[in-house]
Design a protein around this motif. Sequence first.
Motif, PDB file in Angstrom:
ATOM      1  N   THR A  85     -25.966   8.596 -12.468  1.00 36.21           N
ATOM      2  CA  THR A  85     -26.248   9.438 -13.938  1.00 36.21           C
ATOM      3  C   THR A  85     -25.629  10.321 -14.096  1.00 36.21           C
ATOM      4  O   THR A  85     -25.345  10.509 -15.317  1.00 36.21           O
ATOM      5  CB  THR A  85     -28.187  10.204 -13.389  1.00 36.21           C
ATOM      6  OG1 THR A  85     -28.838   8.485 -12.964  1.00 36.21           O
ATOM      7  CG2 THR A  85     -28.817  10.089 -14.824  1.00 36.21           C
ATOM      8  N   GLU A  86     -25.306  11.215 -12.655  1.00 37.44           N
ATOM      9  CA  GLU A  86     -24.596  12.623 -13.163  1.00 37.44           C
ATOM     10  C   GLU A  86     -23.196  11.614 -13.442  1.00 37.44           C
ATOM     11  O   GLU A  86     -22.950  13.101 -14.443  1.00 37.44           O
ATOM     12  CB  GLU A  86     -24.583  13.688 -12.031  1.00 37.44           C
ATOM     13  CG  GLU A  86     -26.024  13.568 -12.094  1.00 37.44           C
ATOM     14  CD  GLU A  86     -26.368  14.815 -10.583  1.00 37.44           C
ATOM     15  OE1 GLU A  86     -24.890  15.195  -9.962  1.00 37.44           O
ATOM     16  OE2 GLU A  86     -27.697  15.041  -9.854  1.00 37.44           O
ATOM     17  N   ASN A  87     -22.005  11.359 -12.777  1.00 34.31           N
ATOM     18  CA  ASN A  87     -21.071  10.846 -13.582  1.00 34.31           C
ATOM     19  C   ASN A  87     -20.611   9.622 -13.601  1.00 34.31           C
ATOM     20  O   ASN A  87     -20.182   8.250 -12.614  1.00 34.31           O
ATOM     21  CB  ASN A  87     -20.192  11.180 -11.465  1.00 34.31           C
ATOM     22  CG  ASN A  87     -20.269  12.585 -11.680  1.00 34.31           C
ATOM     23  OD1 ASN A  87     -19.581  13.602 -12.165  1.00 34.31           O
ATOM     24  ND2 ASN A  87     -21.407  13.177 -10.998  1.00 34.31           N
ATOM     25  N   LYS A  90     -15.117   3.526 -12.290  1.00 34.19           N
ATOM     26  CA  LYS A  90     -13.913   3.463 -11.770  1.00 34.19           C
ATOM     27  C   LYS A  90     -13.938   2.068 -10.265  1.00 34.19           C
ATOM     28  O   LYS A  90     -13.156   1.368 -10.578  1.00 34.19           O
ATOM     29  CB  LYS A  90     -13.129   4.517 -11.221  1.00 34.19           C
ATOM     30  CG  LYS A  90     -12.763   5.836 -12.462  1.00 34.19           C
ATOM     31  CD  LYS A  90     -12.784   6.819 -11.984  1.00 34.19           C
ATOM     32  CE  LYS A  90     -12.187   7.652 -12.641  1.00 34.19           C
ATOM     33  NZ  LYS A  90     -11.520   8.849 -12.581  1.00 34.19           N
ATOM     34  N   GLN A 108     -18.807   8.034 -16.185  1.00 36.07           N
ATOM     35  CA  GLN A 108     -17.610   7.427 -15.827  1.00 36.07           C
ATOM     36  C   GLN A 108     -16.555   7.391 -14.987  1.00 36.07           C
ATOM     37  O   GLN A 108     -15.686   6.621 -14.360  1.00 36.07           O
ATOM     38  CB  GLN A 108     -16.603   8.501 -16.824  1.00 36.07           C
ATOM     39  CG  GLN A 108     -17.487   8.714 -17.920  1.00 36.07           C
ATOM     40  CD  GLN A 108     -16.683   6.935 -18.795  1.00 36.07           C
ATOM     41  OE1 GLN A 108     -15.931   6.472 -18.761  1.00 36.07           O
ATOM     42  NE2 GLN A 108     -18.167   6.770 -19.608  1.00 36.07           N
ATOM     43  N   GLU A 109     -17.305   8.260 -13.573  1.00 39.04           N
ATOM     44  CA  GLU A 109     -16.242   8.527 -12.184  1.00 39.04           C
ATOM     45  C   GLU A 109     -16.968   6.822 -11.135  1.00 39.04           C
ATOM     46  O   GLU A 109     -15.783   6.888 -10.616  1.00 39.04           O
ATOM     47  CB  GLU A 109     -16.533   9.478 -11.208  1.00 39.04           C
ATOM     48  CG  GLU A 109     -16.543   9.285 -10.648  1.00 39.04           C
ATOM     49  CD  GLU A 109     -14.298   9.214 -10.760  1.00 39.04           C
ATOM     50  OE1 GLU A 109     -14.231   9.811  -9.054  1.00 39.04           O
ATOM     51  OE2 GLU A 109     -13.881  10.754 -11.907  1.00 39.04           O
ATOM     52  N   THR A 110     -18.128   6.781 -11.376  1.00 29.86           N
ATOM     53  CA  THR A 110     -18.574   5.566 -10.719  1.00 29.86           C
ATOM     54  C   THR A 110     -18.099   4.154 -11.798  1.00 29.86           C
ATOM     55  O   THR A 110     -17.915   3.373 -11.088  1.00 29.86           O
ATOM     56  CB  THR A 110     -20.423   5.790 -10.799  1.00 29.86           C
ATOM     57  OG1 THR A 110     -20.659   5.204 -11.583  1.00 29.86           O
ATOM     58  CG2 THR A 110     -20.746   6.578  -9.924  1.00 29.86           C
ATOM     59  N   ILE A 167     -21.455   8.258  -5.072  1.00 29.78           N
ATOM     60  CA  ILE A 167     -21.452   8.664  -6.340  1.00 29.78           C
ATOM     61  C   ILE A 167     -22.532   8.738  -7.393  1.00 29.78           C
ATOM     62  O   ILE A 167     -22.665   7.857  -7.644  1.00 29.78           O
ATOM     63  CB  ILE A 167     -19.735   9.193  -7.174  1.00 29.78           C
ATOM     64  CG1 ILE A 167     -18.640   9.339  -6.499  1.00 29.78           C
ATOM     65  CG2 ILE A 167     -20.451   9.644  -8.174  1.00 29.78           C
ATOM     66  CD1 ILE A 167     -17.715   8.851  -6.646  1.00 29.78           C
ATOM     67  N   SER A 168     -23.381  10.119  -7.847  1.00 27.40           N
ATOM     68  CA  SER A 168     -25.026   9.630  -8.825  1.00 27.40           C
ATOM     69  C   SER A 168     -23.800   8.550  -9.684  1.00 27.40           C
ATOM     70  O   SER A 168     -23.340   9.597 -10.790  1.00 27.40           O
ATOM     71  CB  SER A 168     -25.263  11.130  -9.163  1.00 27.40           C
ATOM     72  OG  SER A 168     -26.174  11.073 -10.145  1.00 27.40           O
ATOM     73  N   GLU A 196     -26.815   5.920  -6.583  1.00 31.57           N
ATOM     74  CA  GLU A 196     -25.273   6.145  -6.165  1.00 31.57           C
ATOM     75  C   GLU A 196     -24.343   5.129  -5.861  1.00 31.57           C
ATOM     76  O   GLU A 196     -24.682   3.314  -6.082  1.00 31.57           O
ATOM     77  CB  GLU A 196     -25.389   6.941  -5.394  1.00 31.57           C
ATOM     78  CG  GLU A 196     -25.514   8.178  -4.901  1.00 31.57           C
ATOM     79  CD  GLU A 196     -25.900   8.891  -3.664  1.00 31.57           C
ATOM     80  OE1 GLU A 196     -25.046   8.679  -3.066  1.00 31.57           O
ATOM     81  OE2 GLU A 196     -26.011  10.270  -3.405  1.00 31.57           O
TER      82      GLU A 196
END
Length: 231
Positions: free
Chosen positions: A66-68, A74, A70-72, A63-64, A59
């Motif tokens: 693997t799962e997100n 940032k 594009q979010e990480t 925030i994961s 994380e």
Amino acid sequence: MLTAENLTKKYGDHIALNALNLTIKKGEIFALLGQNGAGKTTTINLFLGFIPPSSGTLEINHISVTENPQETKKYVAYIPETVMLYPNLTGLENLKFFSALAGFRYSNGELTYFLTKAGLQTKAHDQHLGGYSKGMRQKVGIAIAIAKQAKVLLLDEPTSGLDPKASNEFSQILKELSADGTAILMATHDIFRAREVATHIGIMKQGNLVTIIEAAKISANELENMYLQTV
């Protein structure tokens, strides 16, 4: 800011990273030491989302990856051994371009401030990257991280090929970013630079994080001896 739990990466029968458990908090600088193939770059690439883990979790800012992914992204800035920039653009133009890619619009005055904070001489701001030294390109990379407001900085052999003066300047910039609250993960072969700049040091061997040391509690010579005994 950065956490890994039982993070593992396999390529067939080869284990590149074995059950890594790691936490890097806001303002900490964690240096990963180890020989080629120890798992340092694999760890960086997993946090960047460049490769998927075989098992385990990781994380960034809770925030994961693997799962997100594009979010990480940032929250992350990445400086590889060789910073890939456009040689036909100036330092200021490169910074403006990559800041815009990340969704930021800055005035030339703000861009100049970021480059100066990263340690790049004013006269170099309007020179083309083709004439920059490696140390100067690294500083543009740092300026991009500052402009991107990155909370996490990932570095892969950032001081490789730098002369002692440029390497020392780079270390001072990392300390300033750390003081501003940036969490930094750095893969390196440079034992003495790791001891100087890091808050924590991990030694890796054959995909395993063998030991973690608080940098303030060990001398450079003691660290070198521990490293040689480990690898």
